[in-house]
Design a protein around this motif. Structure first.
Motif, short mmCIF file in Angstrom:
data_model
loop_
_atom_site.label_atom_id
_atom_site.label_comp_id
_atom_site.label_asym_id
_atom_site.label_seq_id
_atom_site.Cartn_x
_atom_site.Cartn_y
_atom_site.Cartn_z
N ASP A 137 0.83 -1.21 0.00
CA ASP A 137 0.00 0.00 0.00
C ASP A 137 0.86 1.26 0.00
O ASP A 137 1.61 1.52 0.95
CB ASP A 137 -0.91 -0.02 1.22
N LEU A 138 0.77 2.04 -1.06
CA LEU A 138 1.51 3.30 -1.18
C LEU A 138 0.54 4.45 -1.38
O LEU A 138 -0.31 4.41 -2.26
CB LEU A 138 2.48 3.24 -2.36
N GLN A 139 0.68 5.45 -0.52
CA GLN A 139 -0.13 6.66 -0.65
C GLN A 139 0.78 7.87 -0.76
O GLN A 139 1.79 7.94 -0.06
CB GLN A 139 -1.04 6.85 0.58
N ILE A 140 0.43 8.78 -1.65
CA ILE A 140 1.12 10.07 -1.73
C ILE A 140 0.12 11.15 -1.40
O ILE A 140 -0.90 11.30 -2.08
CB ILE A 140 1.74 10.31 -3.12
N ILE A 141 0.39 11.87 -0.32
CA ILE A 141 -0.48 12.95 0.14
C ILE A 141 0.23 14.27 -0.11
O ILE A 141 1.45 14.37 0.08
CB ILE A 141 -0.80 12.80 1.64
N HIS A 142 -0.50 15.28 -0.52
CA HIS A 142 0.12 16.59 -0.75
C HIS A 142 -0.26 17.56 0.37
O HIS A 142 -1.37 17.51 0.91
CB HIS A 142 -0.28 17.13 -2.12
N SER A 143 0.68 18.40 0.72
CA SER A 143 0.53 19.27 1.88
C SER A 143 1.28 20.57 1.64
O SER A 143 2.16 20.66 0.78
CB SER A 143 1.10 18.56 3.12
N LYS A 144 0.95 21.59 2.42
CA LYS A 144 1.79 22.79 2.41
C LYS A 144 3.09 22.47 3.14
O LYS A 144 3.15 21.50 3.92
CB LYS A 144 1.06 23.95 3.09
N PRO A 145 4.15 23.24 2.91
CA PRO A 145 5.45 22.94 3.54
C PRO A 145 5.39 23.07 5.06
O PRO A 145 5.14 24.13 5.60
CB PRO A 145 6.39 24.00 2.94
N SER A 146 5.59 21.98 5.76
CA SER A 146 5.69 21.93 7.22
C SER A 146 5.95 20.49 7.60
O SER A 146 5.06 19.65 7.47
CB SER A 146 4.42 22.43 7.90
N VAL A 147 7.18 20.19 8.01
CA VAL A 147 7.52 18.81 8.37
C VAL A 147 6.57 18.27 9.43
O VAL A 147 6.13 17.13 9.37
CB VAL A 147 8.98 18.73 8.85
N CYS A 148 6.24 19.12 10.41
CA CYS A 148 5.36 18.68 11.50
C CYS A 148 3.96 18.35 10.98
O CYS A 148 3.39 17.31 11.32
CB CYS A 148 5.30 19.74 12.59
N LEU A 149 3.41 19.24 10.17
CA LEU A 149 2.09 18.99 9.59
C LEU A 149 2.13 17.75 8.71
O LEU A 149 1.22 16.90 8.76
CB LEU A 149 1.65 20.20 8.77
N GLN A 150 3.18 17.61 7.91
CA GLN A 150 3.29 16.46 7.01
C GLN A 150 3.34 15.15 7.80
O GLN A 150 2.69 14.17 7.42
CB GLN A 150 4.54 16.62 6.12
N ARG A 151 4.10 15.12 8.87
CA ARG A 151 4.14 13.91 9.69
C ARG A 151 2.77 13.60 10.28
O ARG A 151 2.34 12.45 10.30
CB ARG A 151 5.19 14.07 10.79
N ASN A 152 2.10 14.63 10.78
CA ASN A 152 0.77 14.41 11.36
C ASN A 152 -0.20 13.85 10.34
O ASN A 152 -0.98 12.93 10.63
CB ASN A 152 0.23 15.72 11.94
N LEU A 153 -0.18 14.40 9.13
CA LEU A 153 -1.08 13.92 8.08
C LEU A 153 -0.80 12.45 7.77
O LEU A 153 -1.73 11.65 7.60
CB LEU A 153 -0.91 14.76 6.81
N GLY A 154 0.48 12.10 7.71
CA GLY A 154 0.84 10.72 7.44
C GLY A 154 0.45 9.79 8.58
O GLY A 154 -0.13 8.72 8.35
N ILE A 155 0.76 10.19 9.80
CA ILE A 155 0.44 9.36 10.97
C ILE A 155 -1.05 9.10 11.07
O ILE A 155 -1.49 8.00 11.41
CB ILE A 155 0.98 10.03 12.25
N ASN A 156 -1.84 10.11 10.76
CA ASN A 156 -3.30 9.97 10.85
C ASN A 156 -3.83 8.93 9.86
O ASN A 156 -4.93 8.39 10.06
CB ASN A 156 -3.98 11.31 10.59
N GLN A 157 -3.09 8.65 8.81
CA GLN A 157 -3.52 7.66 7.81
C GLN A 157 -3.03 6.25 8.11
O GLN A 157 -3.40 5.31 7.42
CB GLN A 157 -3.02 8.09 6.42
N CYS A 158 -2.21 6.12 9.13
CA CYS A 158 -1.60 4.81 9.43
C CYS A 158 -2.60 3.86 10.09
O CYS A 158 -3.41 4.27 10.93
CB CYS A 158 -0.39 4.98 10.34
N ASN A 159 -2.52 2.60 9.73
CA ASN A 159 -3.42 1.58 10.29
C ASN A 159 -2.62 0.38 10.78
O ASN A 159 -3.01 -0.76 10.57
CB ASN A 159 -4.46 1.16 9.26
N SER A 160 -1.48 0.66 11.43
CA SER A 160 -0.55 -0.40 11.78
C SER A 160 -0.27 -0.45 13.27
O SER A 160 -0.70 0.41 14.04
CB SER A 160 0.76 -0.16 11.03
N ASP A 161 0.50 -1.46 13.67
CA ASP A 161 0.93 -1.59 15.07
C ASP A 161 2.08 -0.63 15.38
O ASP A 161 2.19 -0.12 16.50
CB ASP A 161 1.40 -3.03 15.34
N TYR A 162 2.94 -0.43 14.38
CA TYR A 162 4.12 0.40 14.56
C TYR A 162 4.23 1.39 13.40
O TYR A 162 3.80 1.10 12.28
CB TYR A 162 5.40 -0.45 14.60
#
Length: 332
Positions: A60-85
């Motif tokens: 499963d590969l997802q590419i999400i687009h965001s405004k520049p902000s490492v913190c925001l980008q990480r949050n957006l990615g983490i929110n899409q995670c469905n894993s143990d780790y």
């Protein structure tokens, strides 16, 4: 391929670094423990698509687009995670083929540990190093007096056999990896095979999903994320466990990187913000921070670093008058 049923998601924030991104994706494609999900959060000037990737991803590969902000980008990615780790992964690193396998096994075998990482190597004078190997006694003593940060492997054998010097080094070592009263991190003990530290880079860290989802990255930080790892670790209130046999090579991509002097300004501002934000710290810590900045000022004067001296006086004024550049978000 590894048959463990625990799922691993990988989150990679990226911006205008396609060559570096493809390098870490190559490392990921060779893992002995296959991730179940890869989320790339892109803020590039020219939006990234799957066609830009040099390898084929078979999960499963997802590419999400965001405004520049490492913190925001990480949050957006983490929110899409469905894993143990969740493996937090910078776009300019390389990891060994068995990296994820070792990290997952460690967390599975150590239920009290929530964050584990390999040891980060960076290139200094054409050599890959994970820490400064030698620090003169004078520099170590100066750092101790002013509560400055130390990232160096400190050993008694590196110093003269003088009784007073050895007593001081032993005292310094006994305090271990810690946070100074000024708030600066001190990482001096790199014992084999695993050591722990309250502050470390999360650029290649595996974290239990239920833990990191409760402590989002603070989007008030500068868009490059300077200070974000420290802040999250304060929120998690967990040590990072470092496996020394797992080498993470940080290539320090120059594209989209803040220049050193300006980075210093953002780093100290971030530390001041963290001292204001977290209940672990109080007014005394901010006084010690000012003291540490005075120590840096003397060094900048001796080395003729005028721009850094200017930033330092500006920072001292900000701490004294409580005018942090991130202060406006403290109430959010």
């Amino acid at each position: 391929m590894h048959k463990d049923t625990s799922k691993v998601s990988i989150v990679i924030p990226t911006r205008n670094r396609l060559e570096s991104l493809n390098r870490i994706l190559t490392s990921i494609s060779k893992q002995t423990y296959a991730p179940s999900q890869l989320i790339i959060v892109d803020s590039s000037d020219n939006p990234l698509t799957k066609k830009h990737l040099s390898i084929t991803i078979n999960f499963d590969l997802q590419i999400i687009h965001s405004k520049p902000s490492v913190c925001l980008q990480r949050n957006l990615g983490i929110n899409q995670c469905n894993s143990d780790y969740i493996l937090l992964c910078d776009d300019d690193i390389e990891i060994p083929n068995d990296y994820i396998e070792h990290l997952v096994n460690y967390l599975k075998q150590n239920s009290s540990v929530n964050i584990v990482s390999g040891i980060v190597y960076e290139k200094r004078n054409q050599q890959w190093k994970y820490a400064e190997k030698k620090k003169s006694f004078f520099k170590l003593l100066y750092a101790h007096i002013f509560g400055l940060s130390v990232w160096a492997e400190i050993k008694n054998t590196n110093y003269p056999a003088n009784n007073m010097i050895q007593k001081f080094v032993s005292y310094y070592l006994e305090k271990g990896n810690r946070i100074a009263k000024s708030g600066w991190p001190i990482v001096i003990n790199y014992e084999d095979p695993i050591f722990k530290t309250p502050i470390y880079s999360l650029m290649a860290a595996l974290i239990r999903s239920d833990k990191i989802k409760k402590v989002p990255f603070d989007t008030s930080f500068y868009e490059n994320g300077i200070g974000d790892n420290y802040d999250v670790l304060m929120g998690l209130n967990n040590d990072v466990y470092i496996m020394k046999q797992l080498k993470v090579f940080h290539h320090e991509e120059k594209i989209n990187r803040v220049k050193n002097n300006k980075a210093y300004y953002y780093r100290v501002s971030a530390l001041h913000y963290i001292l204001l934000k977290h209940k672990k710290f109080n007014f005394k810590n901010r006084i010690f921070l000012i003291w540490s900045l005075l120590g840096n000022s003397f060094l900048f004067i001796l080395k003729g670093k005028i721009e850094l001296l200017y930033y330092n006086f500006k920072l001292i004024a900000q701490v004294i008058f409580n005018k942090n550049i991130y202060r406006k978000t403290l109430s959010q």
